[in-house]
Scaffold this motif. Structure first.
Motif, PDB file in Angstrom:
ATOM      1  N   ASP A  80       8.438  -2.728  26.075  1.00 40.89           N
ATOM      2  CA  ASP A  80       7.140  -3.291  25.743  1.00 40.89           C
ATOM      3  C   ASP A  80       7.103  -4.739  26.239  1.00 40.89           C
ATOM      4  OD1 ASP A  80       5.253  -3.727  22.633  1.00 40.89           O
ATOM      5  OD2 ASP A  80       4.753  -4.092  24.720  1.00 40.89           O
ATOM      6  N   THR A  81       6.288  -5.005  27.247  1.00 44.29           N
ATOM      7  CA  THR A  81       6.206  -6.367  27.799  1.00 44.29           C
ATOM      8  C   THR A  81       4.817  -6.930  27.565  1.00 44.29           C
ATOM      9  OG1 THR A  81       5.606  -5.475  29.950  1.00 44.29           O
ATOM     10  CG2 THR A  81       7.941  -5.927  29.563  1.00 44.29           C
ATOM     11  N   GLU A  82       4.219  -6.571  26.462  1.00 41.51           N
ATOM     12  CA  GLU A  82       2.845  -6.982  26.206  1.00 41.51           C
ATOM     13  C   GLU A  82       2.739  -8.028  25.117  1.00 41.51           C
ATOM     14  OE1 GLU A  82      -0.105  -3.282  27.375  1.00 41.51           O
ATOM     15  OE2 GLU A  82       0.172  -3.848  25.285  1.00 41.51           O
ATOM     16  N   VAL A  83       1.740  -8.881  25.325  1.00 41.63           N
ATOM     17  CA  VAL A  83       1.272  -9.770  24.276  1.00 41.63           C
ATOM     18  C   VAL A  83      -0.123  -9.259  23.907  1.00 41.63           C
ATOM     19  CG1 VAL A  83       0.631 -12.116  23.668  1.00 41.63           C
ATOM     20  CG2 VAL A  83       2.611 -11.711  25.141  1.00 41.63           C
ATOM     21  N   THR A  84      -0.287  -8.884  22.666  1.00 40.55           N
ATOM     22  CA  THR A  84      -1.537  -8.269  22.218  1.00 40.55           C
ATOM     23  C   THR A  84      -2.336  -9.242  21.374  1.00 40.55           C
ATOM     24  OG1 THR A  84      -0.451  -6.108  22.186  1.00 40.55           O
ATOM     25  CG2 THR A  84      -2.546  -6.296  21.027  1.00 40.55           C
ATOM     26  N   GLN A  85      -3.578  -9.468  21.780  1.00 40.33           N
ATOM     27  CA  GLN A  85      -4.450 -10.353  21.034  1.00 40.33           C
ATOM     28  C   GLN A  85      -5.616  -9.580  20.447  1.00 40.33           C
ATOM     29  OE1 GLN A  85      -4.336 -13.878  24.257  1.00 40.33           O
ATOM     30  NE2 GLN A  85      -5.440 -14.417  22.376  1.00 40.33           N
ATOM     31  N   THR A  86      -5.933  -9.859  19.203  1.00 32.73           N
ATOM     32  CA  THR A  86      -7.106  -9.265  18.563  1.00 32.73           C
ATOM     33  C   THR A  86      -7.867 -10.326  17.781  1.00 32.73           C
ATOM     34  OG1 THR A  86      -5.716  -8.642  16.678  1.00 32.73           O
ATOM     35  CG2 THR A  86      -6.136  -6.943  18.338  1.00 32.73           C
ATOM     36  N   PRO A  87      -9.201 -10.225  17.723  1.00 33.21           N
ATOM     37  CA  PRO A  87     -10.018  -9.283  18.482  1.00 33.21           C
ATOM     38  C   PRO A  87     -10.189  -9.733  19.926  1.00 33.21           C
ATOM     39  CG  PRO A  87     -11.431 -10.777  17.264  1.00 33.21           C
ATOM     40  CD  PRO A  87     -10.011 -11.148  16.900  1.00 33.21           C
ATOM     41  N   LYS A  88     -10.781  -8.916  20.758  1.00 35.24           N
ATOM     42  CA  LYS A  88     -11.036  -9.294  22.144  1.00 35.24           C
ATOM     43  C   LYS A  88     -12.262 -10.201  22.238  1.00 35.24           C
ATOM     44  CE  LYS A  88      -8.771  -5.659  24.769  1.00 35.24           C
ATOM     45  NZ  LYS A  88      -7.738  -5.511  23.757  1.00 35.24           N
ATOM     46  N   HIS A  89     -13.215  -9.974  21.365  1.00 39.09           N
ATOM     47  CA  HIS A  89     -14.424 -10.789  21.313  1.00 39.09           C
ATOM     48  C   HIS A  89     -14.701 -11.143  19.857  1.00 39.09           C
ATOM     49  CE1 HIS A  89     -15.562  -9.759  25.497  1.00 39.09           C
ATOM     50  NE2 HIS A  89     -15.059  -8.577  25.205  1.00 39.09           N
ATOM     51  N   LEU A  90     -15.219 -12.349  19.642  1.00 39.32           N
ATOM     52  CA  LEU A  90     -15.553 -12.776  18.295  1.00 39.32           C
ATOM     53  C   LEU A  90     -16.748 -13.718  18.351  1.00 39.32           C
ATOM     54  CD1 LEU A  90     -14.871 -12.916  15.257  1.00 39.32           C
ATOM     55  CD2 LEU A  90     -13.344 -14.824  15.774  1.00 39.32           C
ATOM     56  N   VAL A  91     -17.755 -13.399  17.541  1.00 44.90           N
ATOM     57  CA  VAL A  91     -18.897 -14.292  17.375  1.00 44.90           C
ATOM     58  C   VAL A  91     -18.883 -14.750  15.930  1.00 44.90           C
ATOM     59  CG1 VAL A  91     -21.405 -14.530  17.477  1.00 44.90           C
ATOM     60  CG2 VAL A  91     -20.229 -13.042  19.116  1.00 44.90           C
ATOM     61  N   MET A  92     -18.936 -16.056  15.713  1.00 52.44           N
ATOM     62  CA  MET A  92     -18.900 -16.567  14.353  1.00 52.44           C
ATOM     63  C   MET A  92     -19.852 -17.735  14.175  1.00 52.44           C
ATOM     64  SD  MET A  92     -15.157 -18.436  14.287  1.00 52.44           S
ATOM     65  CE  MET A  92     -15.356 -19.175  12.676  1.00 52.44           C
ATOM     66  N   GLY A  93     -20.359 -17.856  12.961  1.00 54.62           N
ATOM     67  CA  GLY A  93     -21.223 -18.973  12.629  1.00 54.62           C
ATOM     68  C   GLY A  93     -20.402 -20.197  12.288  1.00 54.62           C
ATOM     69  N   MET A  94     -21.041 -21.332  12.285  1.00 52.20           N
ATOM     70  CA  MET A  94     -20.332 -22.590  12.074  1.00 52.20           C
ATOM     71  C   MET A  94     -19.767 -22.721  10.665  1.00 52.20           C
ATOM     72  SD  MET A  94     -22.430 -25.418  14.308  1.00 52.20           S
ATOM     73  CE  MET A  94     -24.072 -24.975  13.777  1.00 52.20           C
ATOM     74  N   THR A  95     -20.250 -21.916   9.733  1.00 53.38           N
ATOM     75  CA  THR A  95     -19.715 -21.992   8.373  1.00 53.38           C
ATOM     76  C   THR A  95     -18.685 -20.899   8.075  1.00 53.38           C
ATOM     77  OG1 THR A  95     -21.558 -20.666   7.550  1.00 53.38           O
ATOM     78  CG2 THR A  95     -21.816 -23.077   7.507  1.00 53.38           C
ATOM     79  N   ASN A  96     -18.460 -20.042   9.053  1.00 56.09           N
ATOM     80  CA  ASN A  96     -17.544 -18.911   8.825  1.00 56.09           C
ATOM     81  C   ASN A  96     -16.086 -19.341   8.868  1.00 56.09           C
ATOM     82  OD1 ASN A  96     -19.544 -16.520  10.729  1.00 56.09           O
ATOM     83  ND2 ASN A  96     -19.676 -17.150   8.601  1.00 56.09           N
ATOM     84  N   LYS A  97     -15.247 -18.465   8.305  1.00 57.13           N
ATOM     85  CA  LYS A  97     -13.799 -18.558   8.478  1.00 57.13           C
ATOM     86  C   LYS A  97     -13.345 -17.266   9.131  1.00 57.13           C
ATOM     87  CE  LYS A  97     -12.403 -21.346   4.480  1.00 57.13           C
ATOM     88  NZ  LYS A  97     -11.565 -21.367   3.253  1.00 57.13           N
ATOM     89  N   LYS A  98     -12.599 -17.406  10.203  1.00 56.06           N
ATOM     90  CA  LYS A  98     -12.082 -16.238  10.896  1.00 56.06           C
ATOM     91  C   LYS A  98     -10.673 -16.542  11.372  1.00 56.06           C
ATOM     92  CE  LYS A  98     -15.879 -13.648  11.010  1.00 56.06           C
ATOM     93  NZ  LYS A  98     -15.969 -12.312  10.383  1.00 56.06           N
ATOM     94  N   SER A  99      -9.986 -15.489  11.823  1.00 54.38           N
ATOM     95  CA  SER A  99      -8.638 -15.671  12.350  1.00 54.38           C
ATOM     96  C   SER A  99      -8.457 -14.890  13.636  1.00 54.38           C
ATOM     97  CB  SER A  99      -7.593 -15.201  11.334  1.00 54.38           C
ATOM     98  OG  SER A  99      -7.638 -15.984  10.177  1.00 54.38           O
ATOM     99  N   LEU A 100      -7.706 -15.478  14.553  1.00 51.13           N
ATOM    100  CA  LEU A 100      -7.279 -14.793  15.770  1.00 51.13           C
ATOM    101  C   LEU A 100      -5.816 -14.391  15.578  1.00 51.13           C
ATOM    102  CD1 LEU A 100      -8.708 -17.151  18.554  1.00 51.13           C
ATOM    103  CD2 LEU A 100      -9.894 -15.419  17.162  1.00 51.13           C
ATOM    104  N   LYS A 101      -5.501 -13.222  16.110  1.00 55.34           N
ATOM    105  CA  LYS A 101      -4.141 -12.709  15.927  1.00 55.34           C
ATOM    106  C   LYS A 101      -3.480 -12.466  17.270  1.00 55.34           C
ATOM    107  CE  LYS A 101      -1.792  -8.680  13.921  1.00 55.34           C
ATOM    108  NZ  LYS A 101      -2.002  -7.414  13.186  1.00 55.34           N
ATOM    109  N   CYS A 102      -2.187 -12.736  17.331  1.00 53.15           N
ATOM    110  CA  CYS A 102      -1.398 -12.531  18.549  1.00 53.15           C
ATOM    111  C   CYS A 102      -0.067 -11.906  18.146  1.00 53.15           C
ATOM    112  CB  CYS A 102      -1.177 -13.863  19.251  1.00 53.15           C
ATOM    113  SG  CYS A 102      -0.069 -13.776  20.671  1.00 53.15           S
ATOM    114  N   GLU A 103       0.325 -10.863  18.841  1.00 50.27           N
ATOM    115  CA  GLU A 103       1.542 -10.160  18.497  1.00 50.27           C
ATOM    116  C   GLU A 103       2.356  -9.830  19.745  1.00 50.27           C
ATOM    117  OE1 GLU A 103       0.479  -6.967  15.924  1.00 50.27           O
ATOM    118  OE2 GLU A 103       2.472  -6.798  15.069  1.00 50.27           O
ATOM    119  N   GLN A 104       3.664  -9.972  19.633  1.00 49.19           N
ATOM    120  CA  GLN A 104       4.561  -9.561  20.728  1.00 49.19           C
ATOM    121  C   GLN A 104       5.817  -8.963  20.115  1.00 49.19           C
ATOM    122  OE1 GLN A 104       7.701 -11.129  21.442  1.00 49.19           O
ATOM    123  NE2 GLN A 104       7.524 -12.848  20.024  1.00 49.19           N
ATOM    124  N   HIS A 105       6.361  -7.970  20.819  1.00 52.75           N
ATOM    125  CA  HIS A 105       7.572  -7.302  20.340  1.00 52.75           C
ATOM    126  C   HIS A 105       8.649  -7.339  21.407  1.00 52.75           C
ATOM    127  CE1 HIS A 105       5.597  -5.983  16.696  1.00 52.75           C
ATOM    128  NE2 HIS A 105       4.553  -5.611  17.416  1.00 52.75           N
TER     129      HIS A 105
END
Lengths: 112, 114
Positions: free
Chosen positions: B1-26
């Protein structure tokens, strides 16, 4: 701080021809590596070729080769027998411990 | 496994929102990176984790908060972002922090702040 400069914002090459992309950098470090990355419209950065600064021999990887001039701090990429799939943004990058610093990029178009 | 996986691929958020980006590698890599890339610009380094410890913060505003819960996972928590924070966020990993180690990149998260 290291700086990496790519003076060609855009380049165009005909299929099967050869093209050279330029890159210069500035550093006072002695231990570093140089890379060329390709970023197609899919967005993922893909390593094309790497060069160790302590090696005088220029790196080659199939159709890709570099001209590394350490004294001049120059690191150009030559693409031979260009293919349509080579069309992308190409970034020169300087690698030191913990850091990878990119140049401004060269957009390569490949025409029939 | 030579991948770095990021989720989500697209994200739209408002200025008051809280969100998280995720990155995983094995791949067993011990250095992980967050980059921000604006359109037609090179990636700019934001954060570097080495052996799960934050090693570099490139003076990033506190509305971006990185987290490295374990050696395989890297998060970027987002809160009260501005429209100018809209960009492609790239995650990368390398076997270690040394200069000779190649960095592998994920496909990025395209973030739009409205």
């Amino acid at each position: 701080a290291q700086t990496v400069t790519q003076s060609q914002p855009e380049m165009s090459v005909q299929e099967a021809e050869t093209v050279t992309l330029s890159c210069t950098y500035d550093t006072s470090e002695s231990d570093y590596y140089l890379f060329w990355y390709k970023q197609p419209p899919s967005r993922q950065m893909i390593l094309v070729i790497r060069q160790e600064a302590y090696k005088q021999q220029n790196a080659t990887e199939n159709r890709f080769s570099v001209n590394f001039q350490k004294a001049a701090k120059s690191f150009s990429l030559k693409i031979s027998d260009s293919q349509l799939g080579d069309a992308a943004m190409y970034f020169c990058a300087y690698r030191s411990p913990l850091r990878l610093t990119f140049g401004t990029g060269t957009r390569l178009q490949v025409t029939l | 496994d030579t991948e770095v996986t990021q989720t989500p691929k697209h994200l739209v958020m408002g200025m008051t929102n809280k969100k998280s980006l995720k990155c995983e590698q094995h791949m067993g890599h011990r250095a992980m990176y967050w980059y921000k890339q604006k359109a037609k610009k090179p990636p700019e380094l934001m954060f570097v984790y080495s052996y799960e410890k934050l090693s570099i913060n490139e003076s990033v505003p506190s509305r971006f908060s990185p987290e490295c819960p374990n050696s395989s996972l890297l998060n970027l928590h987002l809160h009260a972002l501005q429209p100018e924070d809209s960009a492609l966020y790239l995650c990368a990993s390398s076997p270690g922090p040394r200069a000779g180690t190649e960095a592998f990149f994920g496909q990025g998260t395209r973030l739009t702040v409205v």
